[in-house]
Design an enzyme around this catalytic site. Structure first.
Site, PDB file in Angstrom:
ATOM      1  N   ASP A   1       2.376   1.861   3.381  1.00 20.81           N
ATOM      2  CA  ASP A   1       3.270   0.847   3.969  1.00 20.81           C
ATOM      3  C   ASP A   1       4.715   1.317   3.797  1.00 20.81           C
ATOM      4  O   ASP A   1       5.602   0.950   4.565  1.00 20.81           O
ATOM      5  CB  ASP A   1       3.131  -0.511   3.247  1.00 20.81           C
ATOM      6  CG  ASP A   1       1.760  -1.132   3.402  1.00 20.81           C
ATOM      7  OD1 ASP A   1       1.081  -0.840   4.402  1.00 20.81           O
ATOM      8  OD2 ASP A   1       1.367  -1.894   2.503  1.00 20.81           O
TER       9      ASP A   1
ATOM     10  N   HIS B   1       0.885  -1.158   0.000  1.00 22.56           N
ATOM     11  CA  HIS B   1       0.000   0.000   0.000  1.00 22.56           C
ATOM     12  C   HIS B   1       0.925   1.211   0.000  1.00 22.56           C
ATOM     13  O   HIS B   1       2.027   1.147   0.549  1.00 22.56           O
ATOM     14  CB  HIS B   1      -0.832   0.077   1.281  1.00 22.56           C
ATOM     15  CG  HIS B   1      -1.719  -1.081   1.540  1.00 22.56           C
ATOM     16  ND1 HIS B   1      -1.299  -2.215   2.211  1.00 22.56           N
ATOM     17  CD2 HIS B   1      -3.015  -1.290   1.233  1.00 22.56           C
ATOM     18  CE1 HIS B   1      -2.316  -3.065   2.313  1.00 22.56           C
ATOM     19  NE2 HIS B   1      -3.358  -2.527   1.724  1.00 22.56           N
TER      20      HIS B   1
ATOM     21  N   ASP C   1      -1.685 -12.881   1.127  1.00 23.78           N
ATOM     22  CA  ASP C   1      -2.158 -11.744   1.918  1.00 23.78           C
ATOM     23  C   ASP C   1      -2.538 -12.304   3.287  1.00 23.78           C
ATOM     24  O   ASP C   1      -3.710 -12.562   3.564  1.00 23.78           O
ATOM     25  CB  ASP C   1      -3.359 -11.090   1.244  1.00 23.78           C
ATOM     26  CG  ASP C   1      -3.771  -9.831   2.010  1.00 23.78           C
ATOM     27  OD1 ASP C   1      -4.766  -9.210   1.615  1.00 23.78           O
ATOM     28  OD2 ASP C   1      -3.103  -9.482   2.989  1.00 23.78           O
TER      29      ASP C   1
ATOM     30  N   MET D   1       2.735  -5.857  -7.708  1.00 22.43           N
ATOM     31  CA  MET D   1       1.433  -5.235  -7.426  1.00 22.43           C
ATOM     32  C   MET D   1       1.613  -4.079  -6.455  1.00 22.43           C
ATOM     33  O   MET D   1       2.402  -4.146  -5.509  1.00 22.43           O
ATOM     34  CB  MET D   1       0.492  -6.295  -6.845  1.00 22.43           C
ATOM     35  CG  MET D   1      -0.896  -5.814  -6.485  1.00 22.43           C
ATOM     36  SD  MET D   1      -1.054  -5.183  -4.791  1.00 22.43           S
ATOM     37  CE  MET D   1      -1.388  -6.706  -3.915  1.00 22.43           C
TER      38      MET D   1
ATOM     39  N   GLU E   1      -9.870 -13.073  -2.659  1.00 17.43           N
ATOM     40  CA  GLU E   1      -9.073 -13.499  -1.487  1.00 17.43           C
ATOM     41  C   GLU E   1      -9.778 -14.670  -0.821  1.00 17.43           C
ATOM     42  O   GLU E   1     -11.001 -14.629  -0.591  1.00 17.43           O
ATOM     43  CB  GLU E   1      -8.876 -12.385  -0.485  1.00 17.43           C
ATOM     44  CG  GLU E   1      -8.158 -12.882   0.784  1.00 17.43           C
ATOM     45  CD  GLU E   1      -7.788 -11.809   1.774  1.00 17.43           C
ATOM     46  OE1 GLU E   1      -7.239 -10.762   1.363  1.00 17.43           O
ATOM     47  OE2 GLU E   1      -8.058 -11.994   2.977  1.00 17.43           O
TER      48      GLU E   1
ATOM     49  N   ASP F   1      -5.324 -13.292  -3.777  1.00 16.18           N
ATOM     50  CA  ASP F   1      -4.817 -13.182  -2.395  1.00 16.18           C
ATOM     51  C   ASP F   1      -4.999 -14.530  -1.708  1.00 16.18           C
ATOM     52  O   ASP F   1      -6.124 -14.947  -1.416  1.00 16.18           O
ATOM     53  CB  ASP F   1      -5.602 -12.104  -1.628  1.00 16.18           C
ATOM     54  CG  ASP F   1      -5.015 -10.714  -1.840  1.00 16.18           C
ATOM     55  OD1 ASP F   1      -5.511  -9.760  -1.215  1.00 16.18           O
ATOM     56  OD2 ASP F   1      -4.064 -10.599  -2.632  1.00 16.18           O
TER      57      ASP F   1
ATOM     58  N   ASP G   1     -11.970 -11.859   9.731  1.00 17.51           N
ATOM     59  CA  ASP G   1     -10.966 -12.097   8.697  1.00 17.51           C
ATOM     60  C   ASP G   1      -9.638 -12.496   9.343  1.00 17.51           C
ATOM     61  O   ASP G   1      -8.937 -11.674   9.911  1.00 17.51           O
ATOM     62  CB  ASP G   1     -10.785 -10.795   7.892  1.00 17.51           C
ATOM     63  CG  ASP G   1      -9.860 -10.974   6.712  1.00 17.51           C
ATOM     64  OD1 ASP G   1      -9.470  -9.946   6.137  1.00 17.51           O
ATOM     65  OD2 ASP G   1      -9.540 -12.128   6.362  1.00 17.51           O
TER      66      ASP G   1
ATOM     67  N   LYS H   1     -14.896  -8.136  -0.238  1.00 19.23           N
ATOM     68  CA  LYS H   1     -14.961  -8.652   1.136  1.00 19.23           C
ATOM     69  C   LYS H   1     -16.357  -8.327   1.666  1.00 19.23           C
ATOM     70  O   LYS H   1     -16.857  -7.224   1.442  1.00 19.23           O
ATOM     71  CB  LYS H   1     -13.884  -8.009   2.020  1.00 19.23           C
ATOM     72  CG  LYS H   1     -13.784  -8.620   3.427  1.00 19.23           C
ATOM     73  CD  LYS H   1     -12.625  -7.986   4.201  1.00 19.23           C
ATOM     74  CE  LYS H   1     -12.506  -8.539   5.613  1.00 19.23           C
ATOM     75  NZ  LYS H   1     -11.430  -7.852   6.383  1.00 19.23           N
TER      76      LYS H   1
ATOM     77  N   HIS I   1     -11.872 -13.877   2.328  1.00 22.43           N
ATOM     78  CA  HIS I   1     -13.033 -13.016   2.116  1.00 22.43           C
ATOM     79  C   HIS I   1     -14.211 -13.776   1.522  1.00 22.43           C
ATOM     80  O   HIS I   1     -15.346 -13.597   1.960  1.00 22.43           O
ATOM     81  CB  HIS I   1     -12.660 -11.832   1.232  1.00 22.43           C
ATOM     82  CG  HIS I   1     -11.601 -10.973   1.836  1.00 22.43           C
ATOM     83  ND1 HIS I   1     -11.063  -9.885   1.180  1.00 22.43           N
ATOM     84  CD2 HIS I   1     -10.955 -11.043   3.032  1.00 22.43           C
ATOM     85  CE1 HIS I   1     -10.150  -9.326   1.958  1.00 22.43           C
ATOM     86  NE2 HIS I   1     -10.068 -10.009   3.087  1.00 22.43           N
TER      87      HIS I   1
ATOM     88  N   GLU J   1     -10.877  -6.093  -5.268  1.00 21.74           N
ATOM     89  CA  GLU J   1     -10.919  -7.114  -4.218  1.00 21.74           C
ATOM     90  C   GLU J   1     -12.161  -6.960  -3.362  1.00 21.74           C
ATOM     91  O   GLU J   1     -12.404  -5.888  -2.789  1.00 21.74           O
ATOM     92  CB  GLU J   1      -9.675  -7.027  -3.342  1.00 21.74           C
ATOM     93  CG  GLU J   1      -9.683  -8.038  -2.211  1.00 21.74           C
ATOM     94  CD  GLU J   1      -8.402  -8.043  -1.421  1.00 21.74           C
ATOM     95  OE1 GLU J   1      -7.402  -7.486  -1.908  1.00 21.74           O
ATOM     96  OE2 GLU J   1      -8.399  -8.584  -0.312  1.00 21.74           O
TER      97      GLU J   1
ATOM     98  N   ASP K   1      -6.915 -14.151   7.917  1.00 19.39           N
ATOM     99  CA  ASP K   1      -5.671 -14.026   7.135  1.00 19.39           C
ATOM    100  C   ASP K   1      -4.616 -15.029   7.618  1.00 19.39           C
ATOM    101  O   ASP K   1      -3.449 -14.689   7.799  1.00 19.39           O
ATOM    102  CB  ASP K   1      -5.110 -12.601   7.203  1.00 19.39           C
ATOM    103  CG  ASP K   1      -6.012 -11.584   6.504  1.00 19.39           C
ATOM    104  OD1 ASP K   1      -5.948 -10.400   6.866  1.00 19.39           O
ATOM    105  OD2 ASP K   1      -6.783 -11.993   5.620  1.00 19.39           O
TER     106      ASP K   1
HETATM  107  C1  DIG Z   1      -7.071  -6.952   2.599  1.00 20.13           C
HETATM  108  O1  DIG Z   1      -7.335  -8.272   2.269  1.00 20.13           O
HETATM  109  C2  DIG Z   1      -6.582  -6.183   1.408  1.00 20.13           C
HETATM  110  C3  DIG Z   1      -5.543  -5.217   1.788  1.00 20.13           C
HETATM  111  O2  DIG Z   1      -4.579  -5.928   2.514  1.00 20.13           O
HETATM  112  C4  DIG Z   1      -4.984  -4.806   0.486  1.00 20.13           C
HETATM  113  O3  DIG Z   1      -5.598  -3.615   0.126  1.00 20.13           O
HETATM  114  C5  DIG Z   1      -5.357  -5.894  -0.463  1.00 20.13           C
HETATM  115  C6  DIG Z   1      -4.142  -6.280  -1.232  1.00 20.13           C
HETATM  116  O4  DIG Z   1      -4.130  -7.594  -1.615  1.00 20.13           O
HETATM  117  N1  DIG Z   1      -5.940  -6.939   0.366  1.00 20.13           N
HETATM  118 MN    MN Z   2      -8.166 -10.574   4.403  1.00 22.01          MN
HETATM  119 MN    MN Z   3      -6.453  -9.099   0.492  1.00 22.70          MN
END
Ligand code: DIG
Ligand code: MN
Ligand code: MN
Length: 389
Positions: free
Chosen positions: A61, A58, A291, A92, A221, A249, A259, A187, A224, A185, A261
């Site tokens: 970051d 990001h 991710d 990316m 993802e 992801d 979530d 969610k 998600h 993406e 992760d």
């Molecule tokens: C969350 O799953 C999102 C953030 O971490 C980011 O914006 C994106 C990048 O893969 N996934």
């Molecule tokens: Mn996530």
């Molecule tokens: Mn993600």
């Protein structure tokens, strides 16, 4: 974990991690940080050590939100050097439109037009940064694009605002000749109680309404889609079939939780297998982006274990998928269940074909007697995953 077995990551595997993943400090809603801050350069060094191919980010970051242009340039220079030293590419880039309080009511869909404009400005600058680092995929995750109460705006207005923003950014991409492919993406919830575009399917329905749909795809993802109770691989397969799987992801998730992760393949080994099998069967050539982040219990040795585990599990499942495809008994069953029948050929509609179909007599009893040995097929899969085949 031996360091010389068959499951060592190579650049050709295209394994990537976001700065925010190894840099995750383990804070959660009920607990403070458990790991100290580590710099983007230290994260790049860690990724080089574990054998990753790419690093993603990001904007913030890497570059603090209020850094001066000179500070920004110095930070980028130092990060580029660390990437080169660790042979890391930046496949990316993305933008944080969720962390700063200004986005508390959303970013592109916020009620305040000034917030929506700032979100565009911030994203354009993040695109500039990503392009400077060589990224060709730009992910947009609308973590704040949602509601706690639907009293705040009409949901179709949110869709219109989102479309306006993505169309604008596609034009900027063309103007700047960055060549980005945008990966949207989804969610379903968290941080907002309900997030618009809750699943990859929602985005697949949204993309054709854009001015430049060819420039926009999805970044599904695992966690998600599973939070929405969906079969992740099916969503990925539909995106792939539509030519829209621009990024992915990878992580893992236990049902009915926030979530998580989690490390790839650590919660649902069998569904991770079907996903890896699909990606390898179709020769997906995109990044395998993890991710995810380490358990809150981990120190930085544990964070490296986490990163190595993501890649190792992917490679183990890749080998299992090749074994599944080559397994004689599995192949025989697949042959049996897809054996031709005396069904009339369907194909594209034609008057002649339709007449033949309407005239065809189906022997329903005989069709119902055809064996579908899925129990055996699935048990062979379990045996294979258990290392017994
Ligand atoms: C969350 O799953 C999102 C953030 O971490 C980011 O914006 C994106 C990048 O893969 N996934
Ligand atoms: Mn996530
Ligand atoms: Mn993600």
């Amino acid at each position: 974990m031996t360091n010389n077995d068959a499951y060592q990551p190579k650049p050709s595997h295209k394994f990537s991690f976001g700065l925010w993943t190894l840099g995750n400090r383990g804070r959660d809603p009920f607990g403070d940080f458990v790991r100290p801050v580590i710099s983007p350069v230290e994260i790049a060094n860690m990724l080089g050590e574990v054998g990753a191919w790419g690093v993603n980010l990001h904007d913030n970051d890497l570059v603090p939100i209020d850094a001066t242009p000179a500070e920004r340039d110095a930070i980028v220079r130092e990060f580029k050097k660390a990437c080169a030293e660790n042979k890391l590419v930046v496949p990316m880039a993305t933008v944080s439109l969720f962390f700063h309080p200004i986005f508390r009511d959303g970013a592109f869909t916020a009620n305040d037009a000034e917030v929506r404009a700032y979100a565009l400005q911030k994203t354009m600058r993040a695109m500039d940064l990503g392009a400077e680092l060589g990224a060709k995929i730009f992910v947009l995750w609308g973590g704040r694009e949602g509601v706690e109460t639907d009293a705040c705006r009409r949901a179709d207005d949110a869709v219109k605002r989102l479309r306006e923003a993505v169309n604008y950014l596609c034009e900027y991409n063309l103007d700047q000749k960055y060549g980005f492919k945008f990966a949207l993406e989804a969610k379903p919830n968290e941080p907002r109680a309900d997030i618009y575009m809750a699943t990859t399917g929602h985005y697949l329905g949204f993309i054709p309404t854009l001015d430049h749909p060819e420039m926009v795809g999805v970044n599904p993802e695992v966690a998600h889609e599973q939070m929405a109770g969906l079969n992740f691989m099916h969503g990925v397969a539909q995106a792939w079939e539509a030519g829209k799987l621009f990024h992915i992801d990878l992580n893992d998730q236990m049902p009915g939780r926030y979530d998580q992760d989690l490390r790839f393949g650590s919660a649902n080994f069998k569904s991770a297998f079907w996903l890896v099998k699909f990606l390898e069967d179709v020769n997906y050539e995109g990044p395998r982006h993890f991710d995810a982040h380490a358990y809150r219990t981990e120190d930085f040795c544990g964070v490296k274990d986490f990163a190595r585990g993501c890649m190792r599990t992917y490679l183990i499942l890749k080998e299992k998928a090749a074994g599944w495809n080559a397994d004689k008994e599995i192949r025989a069953i697949l042959q049996e269940i897809s054996a031709g029948s005396n069904s009339p050929p369907i194909g594209r509609y034609s008057k002649k074909g339709a007449a033949a179909l309407l005239a065809h007599v189906f022997n329903k009893d005989a069709i119902c007697k055809k064996r579908l040995p899925y129990e055996r097929l699935d048990q062979l899969t379990v045996d294979l995953l258990a290392g017994l085949r």
